[in-house]
Design a protein around this motif. Structure first.
Motif, PDB file in Angstrom:
ATOM      1  N   ARG A 176     -10.974  29.423   3.435  1.00 46.71           N
ATOM      2  CA  ARG A 176     -11.835  30.161   2.488  1.00 46.71           C
ATOM      3  C   ARG A 176     -12.589  29.206   1.575  1.00 46.71           C
ATOM      4  N   THR A 227     -14.169  34.439   4.635  1.00 43.22           N
ATOM      5  CA  THR A 227     -14.433  35.030   3.331  1.00 43.22           C
ATOM      6  C   THR A 227     -13.125  35.263   2.567  1.00 43.22           C
ATOM      7  N   GLU A 243      -9.421  36.206   4.028  1.00 38.88           N
ATOM      8  CA  GLU A 243      -8.206  35.496   3.623  1.00 38.88           C
ATOM      9  C   GLU A 243      -7.126  36.486   3.189  1.00 38.88           C
TER      10      GLU A 243
END
Length: 278
Positions: free
Chosen positions: A47, A53, A57
């Motif tokens: 991330r 994104t 995550e």
């Protein structure tokens, strides 16, 4: 006792056969992250580096999965011959970012030793044999079950779960002559329908058999195990349809160990199986 996070192959209809082979290699050989902290560290790193994104995550952490790549892995440079892994991919957020990585898929956790047999479409098979044979469904409880008459149906397998580990294994032996080897966190169904972790069991406890009859634990043996452990992950997210027959015991799929690990669940048998009570 630690909660061991074991790598696994997660198969998707969106992947080509080549990609599936690469994913299997990553999860089984190159990129096994053996603790939840490492798995979450990988996701945090991915991330931070813009590879996934924040919402992705969070989803992966909830599912106890971690991001893997076609050309990078945690084990590099100690990779098997023929591996496509050419970068070391970190498993902690503080590590420097890497350019040129290609996302492949995710890996997840597993639970029984490889000799243990599970019901697949009317046959009791060790999970590795079912995987090697290309079996696509696993036998699980059906919502049409009744007290004293458990019914089963076939559930599409989303993923076979496997990976190397070194940890304690719990051997459960019953007065009825049944025996099952599972990891400490593996979900088992008590005689009253409550789902518990194997590490909480002791001689004198009563489990529910796959035929709905009680199984009386006479012995729980713990031994050190080094090798592969296996489980399956049904496509269904209905809890009842994730309760399976392993060596004649009622036991939960890997979903109970992962995304439902913090839930309380109970198979409630009254006039019918109460799905809402799970």
């Amino acid at each position: 006792m630690k909660n061991v996070f074991i790598a696994a192959a997660v198969f998707s209809v969106c992947l080509s056969s080549t990609a599936l082979a690469q994913l299997s290699t990553r999860c089984f050989q190159d990129d096994q992250l053996v603790t939840i902290d490492l798995a979450r560290g990988r996701n945090a790193w991915a991330r931070k580096c813009g590879l996934i994104t924040a919402s992705r995550e969070a989803y992966l952490n909830t599912e106890n999965e971690y991001q893997v790549f076609t050309n990078g892995c945690f084990a590099y440079p100690a990779v098997p011959a023929g591996s496509s892994c050419s970068f070391h991919v970190p498993a902690d957020e503080a590590s420097a970012c890497i350019t040129g990585l290609n996302k492949l898929g995710t890996c997840v956790a597993g639970c029984t030793t490889p000799t243990q047999k599970v019901a697949f479409d009317g046959r009791m098979l060790p999970i590795p044999e079912a995987y090697a044979s290309g079996v696509t469904t696993v036998t699980a409880l059906s919502p049409t079950s009744e007290p004293g008459l458990l019914r089963y149906g076939e559930q599409t397998i989303r993923s076979y779960v496997a990976g190397d580990t070194q940890e304690d294994i719990f051997a459960l032996e019953t007065k009825e002559g049944r025996r099952l080897e599972v990891t400490a966190e593996h979900p088992m169904v008590l005689g009253d329908g409550t789902m518990v972790k194997a590490r909480t069991l002791q001689a004198g406890d009563t489990l529910m058999g796959a035929d709905g009859k009680p199984l009386h634990l006479t012995r729980v043996t713990v031994f050190s195990f080094k090798g592969q452990v296996w489980n399956v992950r049904p496509e269904s997210q209905v809890k009842l349809e994730n309760v399976m027959n392993a060596e004649g015991f009622l036991t939960g799929s890997v979903r109970f160990q992962n995304e439902w690990a913090q839930d309380d669940y109970r198979l409630s048998l009254r006039d019918e199986v109460d799905v809402g009570g799970l």
